[in-house]
Each structure stands twice: as C-alpha cells, then as structure tokens.
Design a protein around this motif. Structure first.
Motif, PDB file in Angstrom:
ATOM      1  N   ASN A 158      46.485  60.672  37.479  1.00  0.00           N
ATOM      2  CA  ASN A 158      47.818  60.052  37.035  1.00  0.00           C
ATOM      3  C   ASN A 158      48.195  61.028  35.870  1.00  0.00           C
ATOM      4  OD1 ASN A 158      50.274  58.878  36.428  1.00  0.00           O
ATOM      5  ND2 ASN A 158      49.189  57.328  35.077  1.00  0.00           N
ATOM      6  N   GLY A 161      50.285  59.803  32.725  1.00  0.00           N
ATOM      7  CA  GLY A 161      49.774  58.641  32.154  1.00  0.00           C
ATOM      8  C   GLY A 161      49.497  58.870  30.701  1.00  0.00           C
ATOM      9  N   SER A 163      47.018  58.354  28.789  1.00  0.00           N
ATOM     10  CA  SER A 163      45.459  58.568  28.639  1.00  0.00           C
ATOM     11  C   SER A 163      45.287  60.099  29.324  1.00  0.00           C
ATOM     12  CB  SER A 163      44.781  57.229  29.003  1.00  0.00           C
ATOM     13  OG  SER A 163      45.111  56.242  28.073  1.00  0.00           O
ATOM     14  N   GLU A 172      42.879  60.449  33.680  1.00  0.00           N
ATOM     15  CA  GLU A 172      43.411  58.824  33.979  1.00  0.00           C
ATOM     16  C   GLU A 172      43.829  59.130  35.421  1.00  0.00           C
ATOM     17  OE1 GLU A 172      47.445  56.164  33.088  1.00  0.00           O
ATOM     18  OE2 GLU A 172      46.576  57.474  31.649  1.00  0.00           O
ATOM     19  N   ILE A 174      44.950  56.316  38.732  1.00  0.00           N
ATOM     20  CA  ILE A 174      45.495  54.786  39.336  1.00  0.00           C
ATOM     21  C   ILE A 174      44.530  54.606  40.617  1.00  0.00           C
ATOM     22  CG2 ILE A 174      47.557  53.569  40.228  1.00  0.00           C
ATOM     23  CD1 ILE A 174      48.030  54.349  37.273  1.00  0.00           C
ATOM     24  N   ASP A 186      48.628  44.917  32.753  1.00  0.00           N
ATOM     25  CA  ASP A 186      47.884  45.121  31.409  1.00  0.00           C
ATOM     26  C   ASP A 186      46.795  46.388  32.057  1.00  0.00           C
ATOM     27  OD1 ASP A 186      48.859  43.013  29.968  1.00  0.00           O
ATOM     28  OD2 ASP A 186      47.426  41.918  30.805  1.00  0.00           O
ATOM     29  N   HIS A 187      47.181  47.396  32.737  1.00  0.00           N
ATOM     30  CA  HIS A 187      46.395  48.475  33.107  1.00  0.00           C
ATOM     31  C   HIS A 187      45.192  48.097  33.937  1.00  0.00           C
ATOM     32  CE1 HIS A 187      49.071  50.823  30.510  1.00  0.00           C
ATOM     33  NE2 HIS A 187      48.658  49.894  29.481  1.00  0.00           N
ATOM     34  N   GLU A 188      45.196  47.042  34.640  1.00  0.00           N
ATOM     35  CA  GLU A 188      44.168  46.664  35.487  1.00  0.00           C
ATOM     36  C   GLU A 188      43.754  47.522  36.701  1.00  0.00           C
ATOM     37  OE1 GLU A 188      45.016  42.514  36.787  1.00  0.00           O
ATOM     38  OE2 GLU A 188      45.091  41.884  34.880  1.00  0.00           O
ATOM     39  N   VAL A 190      44.228  50.932  36.150  1.00  0.00           N
ATOM     40  CA  VAL A 190      43.906  52.318  35.693  1.00  0.00           C
ATOM     41  C   VAL A 190      42.357  52.615  35.662  1.00  0.00           C
ATOM     42  CG1 VAL A 190      44.230  53.485  33.524  1.00  0.00           C
ATOM     43  CG2 VAL A 190      46.160  52.224  34.564  1.00  0.00           C
ATOM     44  N   ASN A 206      37.964  50.770  32.653  1.00  0.00           N
ATOM     45  CA  ASN A 206      38.612  49.791  33.332  1.00  0.00           C
ATOM     46  C   ASN A 206      38.428  48.571  32.896  1.00  0.00           C
ATOM     47  OD1 ASN A 206      38.958  47.837  35.964  1.00  0.00           O
ATOM     48  ND2 ASN A 206      40.641  49.481  36.161  1.00  0.00           N
TER      49      ASN A 206
END
Length: 307
Positions: A158, A161, A163, A172, A174, A186-188, A190, A206
């Motif tokens: 990503n 992203g 980060s 980063e 996905i 909540d970026h679960e 990522v 993660n």
C-alpha cells in the motif's frame, strides 16, 4: 706530376683537395641519414579538429596508456576497492524483501504453527519488551483465524498508506481475503513490516499481533473485579494512562453489571474483532469492546458512565 719549382704549392693543393673530398663525403652521409625511413622523431600525436582524443595512439614514453595516467589508475584502484567494500555490505531492505517477510508471517498463520510464529515475532517482542511465547502466538493465530479467511489471505503493498516509509525501512501492506474488505476498521487489515538498522531484524505490526494476545487476560481481569465488587481495583484497572478514573465510576459500573446479571455469574465469550459478549444465563447478552492505540489498551462499555 709534382712541380719541382714550388713543391709546397703542390702539397697544399693536395691537402685542400682531400679536405674538399672529406667534406663532400660528410654531406652525402648526412643527406642519406635524413632520408632514412627507420629514423623516427619523438612526438606526441595531437588530434585533429573533431577527432576524439580516445582515438589517438597512446604515447608509451609519457606514462599514458588507455587514456589513464598512473595517478588515474591509483584513484580508480581506490575507487574500485571502495565499491568492492560497499558491495560486501548488506543490501538495504527493499519491497521484494518486505514481501518475503510478510509471506513468512502469513505462511506461519496459515499453517497454524505457533512455534514458527513466535520465532518470527522475536524482534517484535524485544522491541516492546514483551516475550511473544507460544501461548501468545496461539492467541494471535486465533485472532487471524476468526477474522480472516486464512486460506485466501494475501498481503498487497500500500504505497499510498500513511505508514509507507521505504526510505526508513518500513513498508505498509493491506491484508486481503475473499471476504468484504469494508468489514475492517481501525486498521485491522493493515500489516507493517519494518527492518532494524542492519536489515536482519524484522518488526511486524498489526492489531492482532500487537494487542489481541492480551485481550483475553484483560477481559478476564475485568470480570473478576466486577464479580468481587472491588471498586478501588476496578478504578485502577480502568485507568488508561495518567488519567485517574474516579472510584464512583467503578462503583456505578459494578452496579450496572449486578442489575444485568441478577445474581448470576457472567459468562463471557469472544465474538470477533475486539468484541466480547457477556451472557447472564437468562437469554440476555451485553456487548463490550477492547480499544487500543499508542501501546495502550482500554475497555469501551456502555455500563461504564462518562466522567
């Protein structure tokens, strides 16, 4: 014939004739040498206009060969040594390396191999001063197993992203599977793969790695304090950071659960994500959530009053 009347004159004439003949011989010899094709002048060739210097023959006596002086060769030798030393240094991690490390993590999750997973997370644990043992690895696998379709789970880079910092050794990804990606928040989904200074230490982030392994112990402690009606202990437990939770907040939380349970012991089960469900044994259920961020964890529960 010698002139007897003046013999000295004849001698002088003879001498002069010999001198003349010698001079003539010397001139002839010099003339022949100047036309000898085997005699070369020492000269440095210069290029014509528009001709490349590299195309000219090198002067063997001037220390020039192949366009490089002795000094140039020394400098090139030094440069070559530096390049050789640089080539021996570990290669900076790139996206391909990050993909490889992400693949190792996913392979361990798909294989449900807690031992391998704990080994991969060794540096992550050292970074947070938390040992990721096999028990914690099993919890991580459980979190991924329930919230992802492991068989179809893949990681995609990503680059957009927040980060994505490849210049700092952080990449980063996905996490995607056959399910609907909109179910995540909540970026679960990522995954961050970061490398230490020498490139051999790998850090993974993660939420199901960083926070989920502690969720079950946290929920268990939460219920214990409520059942024990320990308001002081519950207030301290609910303290997320430096913000003190008043004891009255803990007391009200305990009262809310007493009403809900109506004398029964709470039965807690994990639902999905970071959600847990409490049952009172009478067909009623109550939902609460583990919240996290910046290395901290807390509980979001409607039974906890605002303050």
């Amino acid at each position: 014939m010698i002139n007897l009347e003046n013999p000295l004159l004849d001698v002088r004439e003879a001498v002069m004739m010999r001198v003349f003949m010698c001079m003539l011989l010397v001139l002839l010899l010099l003339s022949g040498c100047s036309n000898d094709p085997n005699v070369q002048e020492h000269a440095i060739a210069t290029p014509d206009v528009g001709e490349r210097v590299e195309d000219q023959p090198a002067d063997q006596d001037s220390g020039v060969q192949d366009g490089n002086t002795d000094t140039d060769r020394e400098e090139m030798s030094d440069t070559g040594s530096e390049e050789s030393e640089q080539a021996e240094d570990p290669k900076s991690p790139d996206l391909s390396t990050a993909y490889d490390e992400a693949g190792k993590l996913l392979d361990a999750l798909k294989a449900r191999d807690a031992s391998v997973l704990a080994g991969l997370l060794e540096y992550t644990g050292q970074f947070h001063a938390i040992p990721f043992d096999q028990g914690m690895a099993e919890n991580i696998i459980k979190g991924f197993e329930i919230n992802f379709d492991l068989d179809s789970l893949v990681a995609e880079a990503n680059e957009e992203g927040t980060s994505w910092l490849p210049e700092s050794g952080q990449f980063e990804f996905i996490l995607k599977d056959n399910g609907d990606a909109s179910r995540f928040d909540d970026h679960e989904n990522v995954l961050l793969v970061s490398f230490g200074e020498n490139g051999s230490q790998v850090y993974y982030y993660n939420p199901y790695i960083r926070y989920f392994p502690f969720a079950f112990d946290m929920v268990s402690r939460y219920m214990q304090l409520i059942e024990a009606e320990d308001a002081q202990g519950l207030a301290a437990f609910l303290n997320p950071d430096d913000l003190d939770v008043p004891v009255w907040v803990a007391e009200e939380t305990i009262n809310q659960y007493k009403k809900f349970l109506d004398g029964a012991s709470p039965a807690v089960r994990y639902q999905d994500k970071f959600l847990f469900v409490v049952s009172n044994g009478q067909g009623e259920e109550h939902l609460f959530q583990i919240v996290y961020g910046d290395g901290l964890m807390g509980i979001r529960d409607e039974f906890i009053p605002e303050f």
